[in-house]
Design an enzyme around this catalytic site. Sequence first.
Site, PDB file in Angstrom:
ATOM      1  CB  SER A 143       5.693   2.697   6.756  1.00  0.00           C
ATOM      2  OG  SER A 143       6.378   1.462   6.802  1.00  0.00           O
ATOM      3  CE1 TYR A 156       4.888   1.968   1.214  1.00  0.00           C
ATOM      4  CE2 TYR A 156       6.512   1.265   2.830  1.00  0.00           C
ATOM      5  CZ  TYR A 156       5.183   1.477   2.468  1.00  0.00           C
ATOM      6  OH  TYR A 156       4.179   1.209   3.366  1.00  0.00           O
TER       7      TYR A 156
HETATM    8  N1  LIG Z   1       1.063  -3.453   4.388  1.00  0.00           N
HETATM    9  C1  LIG Z   1       1.945  -3.149   5.312  1.00  0.00           C
HETATM   10  O1  LIG Z   1       2.610  -4.033   5.840  1.00  0.00           O
HETATM   11  C2  LIG Z   1       2.127  -1.711   5.721  1.00  0.00           C
HETATM   12  C3  LIG Z   1       3.038  -1.409   6.730  1.00  0.00           C
HETATM   13  C4  LIG Z   1       3.195  -0.081   7.129  1.00  0.00           C
HETATM   14  C5  LIG Z   1       2.436   0.910   6.519  1.00  0.00           C
HETATM   15  N2  LIG Z   1       1.555   0.585   5.538  1.00  0.00           N
HETATM   16  C6  LIG Z   1       0.761   1.669   4.951  1.00  0.00           C
HETATM   17  O2  LIG Z   1      -0.586   1.477   5.351  1.00  0.00           O
HETATM   18  C7  LIG Z   1      -1.445   2.107   4.406  1.00  0.00           C
HETATM   19  C8  LIG Z   1      -2.521   1.124   4.005  1.00  0.00           C
HETATM   20  O3  LIG Z   1      -1.942   0.082   3.256  1.00  0.00           O
HETATM   21  P1  LIG Z   1      -2.480  -1.417   3.293  1.00  0.00           P
HETATM   22  O4  LIG Z   1      -1.321  -2.258   3.660  1.00  0.00           O
HETATM   23  O5  LIG Z   1      -3.713  -1.499   4.066  1.00  0.00           O
HETATM   24  O6  LIG Z   1      -2.722  -1.660   1.711  1.00  0.00           O
HETATM   25  P2  LIG Z   1      -4.065  -1.794   0.883  1.00  0.00           P
HETATM   26  O7  LIG Z   1      -3.651  -1.803  -0.552  1.00  0.00           O
HETATM   27  O8  LIG Z   1      -4.856  -2.961   1.377  1.00  0.00           O
HETATM   28  O9  LIG Z   1      -4.847  -0.441   1.204  1.00  0.00           O
HETATM   29  C9  LIG Z   1      -4.577   0.764   0.537  1.00  0.00           C
HETATM   30  C10 LIG Z   1      -5.826   1.227  -0.208  1.00  0.00           C
HETATM   31  O10 LIG Z   1      -5.555   2.474  -0.849  1.00  0.00           O
HETATM   32  C11 LIG Z   1      -6.203   2.439  -2.122  1.00  0.00           C
HETATM   33  N3  LIG Z   1      -5.567   3.415  -3.006  1.00  0.00           N
HETATM   34  C12 LIG Z   1      -4.366   3.297  -3.642  1.00  0.00           C
HETATM   35  N4  LIG Z   1      -4.152   4.380  -4.396  1.00  0.00           N
HETATM   36  C13 LIG Z   1      -5.217   5.195  -4.246  1.00  0.00           C
HETATM   37  C14 LIG Z   1      -5.575   6.446  -4.792  1.00  0.00           C
HETATM   38  N5  LIG Z   1      -4.773   7.076  -5.672  1.00  0.00           N
HETATM   39  N6  LIG Z   1      -6.745   7.001  -4.423  1.00  0.00           N
HETATM   40  C15 LIG Z   1      -7.566   6.371  -3.550  1.00  0.00           C
HETATM   41  N7  LIG Z   1      -7.282   5.168  -3.017  1.00  0.00           N
HETATM   42  C16 LIG Z   1      -6.125   4.589  -3.357  1.00  0.00           C
HETATM   43  C17 LIG Z   1      -5.995   1.019  -2.582  1.00  0.00           C
HETATM   44  O11 LIG Z   1      -6.875   0.657  -3.646  1.00  0.00           O
HETATM   45  C18 LIG Z   1      -6.253   0.244  -1.301  1.00  0.00           C
HETATM   46  O12 LIG Z   1      -7.636  -0.071  -1.166  1.00  0.00           O
HETATM   47  C19 LIG Z   1      -0.544   2.556   3.244  1.00  0.00           C
HETATM   48  O13 LIG Z   1      -0.246   3.919   3.388  1.00  0.00           O
HETATM   49  C20 LIG Z   1       0.707   1.721   3.440  1.00  0.00           C
HETATM   50  O14 LIG Z   1       1.841   2.337   2.886  1.00  0.00           O
HETATM   51  C21 LIG Z   1       1.372  -0.701   5.129  1.00  0.00           C
END
Ligand SMILES: NC(=O)c1ccc[n+]([C@@H]2O[C@H](COP(=O)([O-])OP(=O)(O)OC[C@H]3O[C@@H](n4cnc5c(N)ncnc54)[C@H](O)[C@@H]3O)[C@@H](O)[C@H]2O)c1
Length: 282
Positions: A143, A156
Amino acid sequence: MNMLEGDVVLVLGGGSGLGLGIARHCIAEGARVAIMEIAEEKLAALKPELGAEVLLFHGDVTSVEDLTACRRAVVERWGRLNALIGSQGIFDGNVPLREVPVERVAPLFDELFHVNVLGYFLAARVFGDLLEDSAGAIVLTSSVAAYAADGGGLMYTATKGAVVSAVRQLALEFAPRVRVNGVAPGAIADSQLRGPRALGLDHFKQSDVPKDAMLATYRTLSLMRELPTPLEYAPIYAFLASRHNTVVTGQTVLLEQGALNRAMLSAPGMTGGVGAGLTPRP
Ligand SMILES: NC(=O)c1ccc[n+]([C@@H]2O[C@H](COP(=O)([O-])OP(=O)(O)OC[C@H]3O[C@@H](n4cnc5c(N)ncnc54)[C@H](O)[C@@H]3O)[C@@H](O)[C@H]2O)c1
């Protein structure tokens, strides 16, 4: 050209947000896709769209048992794996350390590091030999929070920094057969990233933040106008996961839309620096 024609790709945490966008894009690029996801209801909702072609596996990436069962299902269906894409994650609620009750610090640490870091390590261990067999690729999700403060709270940001280091180490350990890279997104539209159970914030999701408030914040912070969708981030994942990437390993690609490259001296309210406002000499 179909970037992933005939490849087998596993997306961890592909039930929503970024991972789902990556899965959809990989399918469009010719891949056979498996999704491992902890939220069963997300998988059930996706079934009509993705159909039987996509392997929807219900499991927790922090469980060796679940990962091993997922591996069995992938091997049974396709006999191989070409790319492992890690996209699962949870958020820490952006609570400053001094406001976290001291007895909650360790549980918060454990929860965040288990899902955001250990899950990637275990998956690399469980699927690593399949990727060596196929001369495949691993792509993990960091991230912008790994590169600058305040993209989240302490836990985080530390987990996302750990992913950057892990990418370098895994690239070394898996060389030369497997390329290992990371992607560090900035903001993501349509994310359901949830808060931590350790602070009782697991019912809060990023999607609960009103869209116009998210967009206003994003426009203040970045050099671009629209929040990128998962599908807009996905092609970079697909390239790094594909056989076409023969030159990048051990790198994390920072996709922060200029958030770390913003105006300083010429920003509104700033002085403009020494010499600002002086009439240029002829
Ligand atoms: N949302 C943002 O703005 C942002 C920014 C930078 C990075 N990220 C990263 O991007 C990635 C995706 O996040 P997102 O924003 O799409 O969120 P999201 O919650 O929509 O997607 C993450 C998915 O991972 C699943 N998950 C969580 N714990 C789990 C586990 N133990 N086993 C299997 N699945 C599991 C969740 O149920 C969810 O479906 C993450 O690593 C997040 O840290 C997000």
